[in-house]
Motif scaffolding. Structure first.
Motif, PDB file in Angstrom:
ATOM      1  N   LEU A 287      56.890 -50.201  44.846  1.00  0.00           N
ATOM      2  CA  LEU A 287      56.544 -50.956  46.049  1.00  0.00           C
ATOM      3  C   LEU A 287      57.452 -52.166  46.221  1.00  0.00           C
ATOM      4  CD1 LEU A 287      52.630 -50.799  45.998  1.00  0.00           C
ATOM      5  CD2 LEU A 287      54.307 -49.140  46.826  1.00  0.00           C
ATOM      6  N   LEU A 288      57.834 -52.805  45.122  1.00  0.00           N
ATOM      7  CA  LEU A 288      58.757 -53.934  45.214  1.00  0.00           C
ATOM      8  C   LEU A 288      60.128 -53.475  45.723  1.00  0.00           C
ATOM      9  CD1 LEU A 288      57.875 -55.840  41.908  1.00  0.00           C
ATOM     10  CD2 LEU A 288      57.327 -56.551  44.250  1.00  0.00           C
ATOM     11  N   ALA A 289      60.564 -52.296  45.300  1.00  0.00           N
ATOM     12  CA  ALA A 289      61.834 -51.755  45.801  1.00  0.00           C
ATOM     13  C   ALA A 289      61.745 -51.472  47.295  1.00  0.00           C
ATOM     14  CB  ALA A 289      62.208 -50.490  45.036  1.00  0.00           C
ATOM     15  N   LEU A 290      60.612 -50.934  47.721  1.00  0.00           N
ATOM     16  CA  LEU A 290      60.418 -50.684  49.154  1.00  0.00           C
ATOM     17  C   LEU A 290      60.416 -51.985  49.939  1.00  0.00           C
ATOM     18  CD1 LEU A 290      57.695 -47.886  49.053  1.00  0.00           C
ATOM     19  CD2 LEU A 290      60.028 -47.674  49.930  1.00  0.00           C
ATOM     20  N   ARG A 291      59.773 -52.996  49.396  1.00  0.00           N
ATOM     21  CA  ARG A 291      59.720 -54.286  50.081  1.00  0.00           C
ATOM     22  C   ARG A 291      61.096 -54.934  50.180  1.00  0.00           C
ATOM     23  NH1 ARG A 291      57.173 -59.128  46.825  1.00  0.00           N
ATOM     24  NH2 ARG A 291      59.261 -58.961  45.920  1.00  0.00           N
ATOM     25  N   ASP A 292      61.864 -54.912  49.090  1.00  0.00           N
ATOM     26  CA  ASP A 292      63.094 -55.689  49.019  1.00  0.00           C
ATOM     27  C   ASP A 292      64.338 -54.915  49.466  1.00  0.00           C
ATOM     28  OD1 ASP A 292      61.496 -57.691  48.021  1.00  0.00           O
ATOM     29  OD2 ASP A 292      62.007 -57.303  45.925  1.00  0.00           O
TER      30      ASP A 292
ATOM     31  N   VAL B 212      47.789 -57.343  45.361  1.00  0.00           N
ATOM     32  CA  VAL B 212      46.637 -56.960  44.537  1.00  0.00           C
ATOM     33  C   VAL B 212      47.102 -56.515  43.154  1.00  0.00           C
ATOM     34  CG1 VAL B 212      44.754 -55.294  44.295  1.00  0.00           C
ATOM     35  CG2 VAL B 212      45.140 -56.417  46.497  1.00  0.00           C
ATOM     36  N   LEU B 213      48.158 -55.711  43.087  1.00  0.00           N
ATOM     37  CA  LEU B 213      48.678 -55.274  41.791  1.00  0.00           C
ATOM     38  C   LEU B 213      49.200 -56.452  40.977  1.00  0.00           C
ATOM     39  CD1 LEU B 213      50.545 -52.020  42.881  1.00  0.00           C
ATOM     40  CD2 LEU B 213      48.541 -52.128  41.383  1.00  0.00           C
ATOM     41  N   GLN B 214      49.826 -57.398  41.633  1.00  0.00           N
ATOM     42  CA  GLN B 214      50.364 -58.552  40.912  1.00  0.00           C
ATOM     43  C   GLN B 214      49.288 -59.464  40.359  1.00  0.00           C
ATOM     44  OE1 GLN B 214      53.029 -60.145  43.913  1.00  0.00           O
ATOM     45  NE2 GLN B 214      54.819 -59.299  42.877  1.00  0.00           N
ATOM     46  N   ARG B 215      48.190 -59.577  41.070  1.00  0.00           N
ATOM     47  CA  ARG B 215      47.149 -60.516  40.578  1.00  0.00           C
ATOM     48  C   ARG B 215      46.260 -59.885  39.538  1.00  0.00           C
ATOM     49  NH1 ARG B 215      43.478 -60.580  46.074  1.00  0.00           N
ATOM     50  NH2 ARG B 215      41.936 -59.049  45.434  1.00  0.00           N
TER      51      ARG B 215
ATOM     52  N   ASP C  61      50.143 -42.225  37.979  1.00  0.00           N
ATOM     53  CA  ASP C  61      49.376 -42.550  36.769  1.00  0.00           C
ATOM     54  C   ASP C  61      49.486 -44.005  36.328  1.00  0.00           C
ATOM     55  OD1 ASP C  61      48.737 -39.869  36.697  1.00  0.00           O
ATOM     56  OD2 ASP C  61      50.254 -39.372  35.190  1.00  0.00           O
ATOM     57  N   ASP C  62      50.565 -44.669  36.666  1.00  0.00           N
ATOM     58  CA  ASP C  62      50.904 -45.957  36.061  1.00  0.00           C
ATOM     59  C   ASP C  62      51.010 -47.040  37.130  1.00  0.00           C
ATOM     60  OD1 ASP C  62      51.971 -48.128  34.734  1.00  0.00           O
ATOM     61  OD2 ASP C  62      53.624 -47.033  33.800  1.00  0.00           O
ATOM     62  N   SER C  63      50.127 -48.024  37.074  1.00  0.00           N
ATOM     63  CA  SER C  63      50.122 -49.095  38.076  1.00  0.00           C
ATOM     64  C   SER C  63      51.391 -49.934  38.024  1.00  0.00           C
ATOM     65  CB  SER C  63      48.894 -49.993  37.889  1.00  0.00           C
ATOM     66  OG  SER C  63      47.711 -49.298  38.201  1.00  0.00           O
ATOM     67  N   GLN C  64      51.973 -50.103  36.834  1.00  0.00           N
ATOM     68  CA  GLN C  64      53.208 -50.881  36.741  1.00  0.00           C
ATOM     69  C   GLN C  64      54.376 -50.141  37.388  1.00  0.00           C
ATOM     70  OE1 GLN C  64      54.028 -54.060  35.886  1.00  0.00           O
ATOM     71  NE2 GLN C  64      51.800 -54.260  35.986  1.00  0.00           N
TER      72      GLN C  64
ATOM     73  N   VAL D  67      65.250 -44.587  42.456  1.00  0.00           N
ATOM     74  CA  VAL D  67      64.614 -43.277  42.310  1.00  0.00           C
ATOM     75  C   VAL D  67      63.428 -43.410  41.367  1.00  0.00           C
ATOM     76  CG1 VAL D  67      64.924 -40.890  41.568  1.00  0.00           C
ATOM     77  CG2 VAL D  67      66.804 -42.083  42.740  1.00  0.00           C
ATOM     78  N   PHE D  68      62.307 -42.792  41.727  1.00  0.00           N
ATOM     79  CA  PHE D  68      61.072 -42.878  40.944  1.00  0.00           C
ATOM     80  C   PHE D  68      60.494 -41.483  40.749  1.00  0.00           C
ATOM     81  CE2 PHE D  68      61.796 -46.811  43.158  1.00  0.00           C
ATOM     82  CZ  PHE D  68      61.502 -47.788  42.217  1.00  0.00           C
ATOM     83  N   GLU D  69      59.704 -41.344  39.684  1.00  0.00           N
ATOM     84  CA  GLU D  69      59.076 -40.062  39.368  1.00  0.00           C
ATOM     85  C   GLU D  69      57.641 -40.037  39.880  1.00  0.00           C
ATOM     86  OE1 GLU D  69      60.506 -37.372  38.180  1.00  0.00           O
ATOM     87  OE2 GLU D  69      62.429 -38.451  38.108  1.00  0.00           O
TER      88      GLU D  69
END
Length: 387
Positions: A152-157, A384-387, A143-146, A135-137
């Motif tokens: 997105l990692l949760a969606l991927r995995d 892109v976010l990771q790099r 506001d927060d890229s992290q 669950v995310f807000e």
């Protein structure tokens, strides 16, 4: 430490191990690493991947060299590890190539290096009815890229998530979807309204029970991510149901390998037809990737055409299809939860099958909005976010 990024890429590559020696052989160059590994690189591979400004355009980081323009019998004239620790090659035709050790190690194709890369690839986390739902807000994701990256990692995995605190004005869904990328339009529009209506062109726009399915299996490429945003939910019933299609496919592979094989090999046609469009596509229920892992589930019984298989295959297909559908109904796999106003589901439509219990439209209003974003956009945004 990270080594300097070569022209050939936008990423930086970690210095896992230094180059200590290089040996030129008849058809390849063999390099020795400080950790004891030996990596061979064939001459055509090295010339093909030269990152210099003559071979790769430095603005786009895209290759301009075509290997067919290089002599097939081209050999190195000299090789060495230079003072910066890079692999330096002087070719017989006068061309010079210089390979960063971080980049070279990341792309080495000896057995140990390839095994490391396979092990480091993201792995799907299979789940069942006991899933601790990620669950995310909403505001944090905006506001927060992290925070965005973790979503997105949760969606991927995992392939399923919920976002809370979303504004309930119609169209609000657009903003969060575009935090990933552009929205994929379909014949249902850019945003589609999930409401019961008399002139429905899909069972989704009725009050009926909607069985477990993926959206648009009638397309060559099913949408990757699906968003469902609750604006109003005053009606009785209508709970959301999810199953992890990958987990069911994994269980089927273990419990009934013949059924699994049939669903991987025998194509099924899906059809989506209304007064203005007619979409049809034929593919197996379960798609595997190049390594034999489950990559996609394609399922919507209410959009399925008559089976078209050989006389010999037809009984096997029906047995396998019934088994898969029966497994989606098993309580061990099903996650059931009602969505409230200001909440949204976001899930991998090519993995997570979704359903809806019937609801009573006379008991109150019910209005969801939905949209699609392709899976490629999710994976690109993560990188892109990771790099």
């Amino acid at each position: 430490m990270n080594t300097a990024a070569p022209i050939a890429d936008f990423r930086r590559y970690p210095m896992i191990s230094a180059l200590t020696a290089v040996q030129t052989l008849a058809d390849r160059v063999s390099v020795q690493w400080a950790d004891g590994r030996t990596s061979p690189f064939h001459h055509p591979w090295l010339r093909d991947n030269c990152p210099c400004a003559k071979c790769v355009y430095s603005v786009t980081r895209e290759q301009v060299l075509e290997i067919v323009d290089v002599p097939e019998d081209l050999l190195p004239r000299a090789t060495r590890v230079d003072s910066d620790g890079c692999l330096h090659i002087d070719w017989q035709d006068g061309h010079v190539s210089r390979f960063d050790p971080g980049w070279l190690r990341a792309h080495a194709y000896d057995d140990a290096s390839r095994a490391e890369r396979r092990a480091a690839k993201p792995q799907s986390r299979l789940w069942d009815s006991q899933l601790q739902l990620p669950v995310f807000e909403y505001q944090a994701l905006m506001d927060d890229s992290q925070a965005l990256l973790q979503w997105l990692l949760a969606l991927r995995d995992i392939g399923l998530s919920q976002v809370r605190g979303v504004p309930t004005e119609p169209g609000s869904l657009t903003s969060i979807a575009k935090r990933i990328s552009f929205i994929r339009e379909s014949n249902f529009g850019v945003l589609f309204n999930v409401q019961s209506r008399a002139d429905a062109d899909s069972n989704a726009y009725t009050a009926f029970n909607l069985p477990l399915h993926s959206d648009l299996p009638t397309r060559e490429l099913q949408p990757g991510l699906q968003f469902l945003h609750c604006l109003v939910n005053e009606a009785q019933g209508g709970e959301s149901i999810f199953v992890d299609g990958f987990a069911i496919a994994h269980a089927l592979r273990q419990e009934d390998p013949e059924a699994f094989r049939a669903l991987c090999e025998i194509p099924v046609e899906f059809r989506n037809k209304d007064r203005h469009s007619d979409y049809r596509f034929q593919a197996p229920i379960i798609a595997l990737d190049a390594s034999g892992q489950v990559a996609e589930i394609r399922m919507a019984n209410f959009l399925r055409g008559p089976f078209d298989a050989s006389v010999e295959q037809m009984p096997d297909l029906y047995r396998a299809y019934r088994r898969f559908m029966a497994m989606t109904r098993e309580p061990r796999f099903r996650l059931i939860q009602r969505l409230e106003p200001g909440e949204l589901w976001c899930f991998d439509n090519r993995r997570t099958l979704h359903a809806r219990n019937a609801f009573d439209p006379t008991s109150g209003a019910r209005h969801f909005q939905g949209c699609y974003v392709d899976r490629d956009e999710l994976l690109s945004r993560i990188l892109v976010l990771q790099r």
